[in-house]
Design a protein around this motif. Sequence first.
Motif, short mmCIF file in Angstrom:
data_model
loop_
_atom_site.label_atom_id
_atom_site.label_comp_id
_atom_site.label_asym_id
_atom_site.label_seq_id
_atom_site.Cartn_x
_atom_site.Cartn_y
_atom_site.Cartn_z
N GLU A 140 1.05 -1.03 0.04
CA GLU A 140 -0.20 -0.07 -0.33
C GLU A 140 1.29 1.31 -0.38
OE1 GLU A 140 -2.81 0.39 3.09
OE2 GLU A 140 -3.59 -1.47 2.80
N ILE A 141 0.45 2.12 -1.05
CA ILE A 141 0.74 3.59 -0.84
C ILE A 141 0.17 4.69 -0.31
CG2 ILE A 141 2.59 5.03 -2.48
CD1 ILE A 141 3.39 2.63 -4.46
N HIS A 142 0.55 5.34 0.69
CA HIS A 142 -0.12 6.38 1.29
C HIS A 142 0.61 7.70 0.31
CE1 HIS A 142 -2.88 3.98 4.40
NE2 HIS A 142 -1.62 3.38 3.82
N THR A 143 0.35 8.56 0.15
CA THR A 143 -0.07 9.48 -0.68
C THR A 143 -1.13 10.84 -0.75
OG1 THR A 143 1.62 10.57 -2.33
CG2 THR A 143 -0.25 9.51 -2.65
N ASP A 144 -0.39 12.21 -1.29
CA ASP A 144 -1.44 13.04 -1.45
C ASP A 144 -1.82 13.43 -2.32
OD1 ASP A 144 0.69 14.32 -2.64
OD2 ASP A 144 1.63 15.28 -1.10
N TYR A 145 -2.38 13.94 -2.42
CA TYR A 145 -3.01 14.01 -4.26
C TYR A 145 -2.20 15.05 -5.11
CZ TYR A 145 -7.91 13.16 -2.53
OH TYR A 145 -8.84 12.23 -1.99
N ASN A 146 -0.92 15.53 -4.82
CA ASN A 146 -0.14 16.15 -5.37
C ASN A 146 0.98 15.34 -5.96
OD1 ASN A 146 -1.10 19.11 -4.74
ND2 ASN A 146 -0.02 19.12 -2.88
N GLY A 147 0.49 13.86 -5.49
CA GLY A 147 1.34 13.23 -5.29
C GLY A 147 1.22 11.43 -6.57
N ILE A 148 -0.44 11.70 -6.22
CA ILE A 148 -1.02 10.61 -6.98
C ILE A 148 -0.66 10.54 -8.56
CG2 ILE A 148 -3.14 11.72 -7.34
CD1 ILE A 148 -2.40 7.96 -6.47
N GLY A 149 -0.93 11.60 -9.46
CA GLY A 149 -0.22 11.48 -10.60
C GLY A 149 0.94 10.63 -11.08
N LYS A 150 1.89 11.53 -10.07
CA LYS A 150 3.54 10.90 -10.24
C LYS A 150 3.33 9.04 -9.98
CE LYS A 150 8.00 11.57 -11.33
NZ LYS A 150 8.01 11.21 -12.62
N VAL A 151 2.85 9.02 -9.40
CA VAL A 151 3.19 7.81 -8.19
C VAL A 151 2.25 6.53 -9.27
CG1 VAL A 151 1.84 6.04 -7.19
CG2 VAL A 151 2.56 8.18 -6.05
N GLN A 152 1.44 7.00 -10.35
CA GLN A 152 0.26 6.50 -11.46
C GLN A 152 1.28 6.50 -12.47
OE1 GLN A 152 -2.97 8.98 -11.14
NE2 GLN A 152 -3.94 7.37 -9.67
N TYR A 153 1.75 7.54 -12.74
CA TYR A 153 2.87 7.28 -13.77
C TYR A 153 3.65 6.53 -13.17
CZ TYR A 153 6.92 8.78 -16.93
OH TYR A 153 7.37 8.86 -18.02
N ILE A 154 4.45 6.62 -12.20
CA ILE A 154 5.88 5.70 -12.26
C ILE A 154 5.22 3.86 -12.28
CG2 ILE A 154 7.15 4.90 -10.93
CD1 ILE A 154 7.66 7.57 -9.71
N LEU A 155 3.90 3.51 -11.82
CA LEU A 155 3.45 1.98 -11.63
C LEU A 155 3.34 1.87 -13.19
CD1 LEU A 155 0.60 2.59 -8.43
CD2 LEU A 155 3.50 1.37 -8.93
N ALA A 156 2.58 2.35 -13.74
CA ALA A 156 2.51 1.77 -15.81
C ALA A 156 3.97 1.85 -15.87
CB ALA A 156 1.92 3.58 -15.79
N GLN A 157 4.85 2.80 -15.98
CA GLN A 157 6.39 3.08 -16.44
C GLN A 157 7.41 1.25 -16.59
OE1 GLN A 157 6.08 5.44 -19.58
NE2 GLN A 157 7.65 5.61 -18.39
N GLU A 158 6.78 0.85 -14.76
CA GLU A 158 7.31 -0.44 -14.11
C GLU A 158 6.80 -2.09 -14.20
OE1 GLU A 158 10.42 -0.58 -13.61
OE2 GLU A 158 10.82 1.45 -13.46
N GLU A 159 5.27 -1.28 -15.25
CA GLU A 159 4.72 -2.20 -15.57
C GLU A 159 3.92 -2.95 -13.40
OE1 GLU A 159 6.19 -4.31 -18.27
OE2 GLU A 159 4.62 -3.71 -19.94
N VAL A 160 3.53 -2.53 -12.82
CA VAL A 160 3.56 -2.99 -11.63
C VAL A 160 1.51 -2.71 -11.35
CG1 VAL A 160 3.64 -2.94 -8.97
CG2 VAL A 160 5.49 -2.15 -10.64
N PRO A 161 1.00 -3.76 -11.27
CA PRO A 161 -0.34 -4.17 -11.24
C PRO A 161 -1.04 -3.68 -10.29
CG PRO A 161 0.40 -6.41 -10.57
CD PRO A 161 1.68 -5.02 -11.14
#
Length: 217
Positions: A140-161
Amino acid sequence: MKNKPYKTLYEGGVGEIVEKKSRFIATVAKIENEEEALAFIAKMKKQYWDARHNCYAFVAGKNQELQRCSDDGEPNGTAGRPMLEVLLREDIHNIAVVVTRYFGGTLLGTGGLVRAYQKSVQEGLKNSIIIERMQGQSLEIHTDYNGIGKVQYILAQEEVPVIDTEYTDKVVVKLIVPGGKKEKLQEAVTEGTNGNAVYQWGEQVEFASIEGKIKIF
């Protein structure tokens, strides 16, 4: 095989071909051991009791150490072994296939039989659901609304489900991290969120993507 992705059967299927009026029906099933394989073979022989041949092949075990096949009355080496070779070539674990032949009156010859039995197995596999099972760890990754876009981008790049995302006063992303990606992912997310991400690592799991959805075993 323990820590490496491996292919296995999720749902068996049936495929059929016709060669010179002979019908070849391939039935594919998931098995875990020899006992289950033999029970499946017996079931198919009972179902197709009136067929001339019910040839089979199966592989089981973490390293495919259990391998069996039978020509069931066909000329030696023309059915069971070629069927087994298809399963091994496709590198599928814990799988059994029975190819039932209804003789059409015309001999196919050695080469013709080999091709027909292999083609039958391939047809059965086409109609089955084969998945790749992988080792991973829940997170579980807990972050704020400023960081979620970057987190989603990284997960997509790394192909993490991603399993789920919850939006409250914070954002919680639930995911499965494939083996070997843990340190790189955490480093990238920490950098991308300027250290504003909190990690809650969970249990080790085995998982697969099935029709776009993640299934945990």
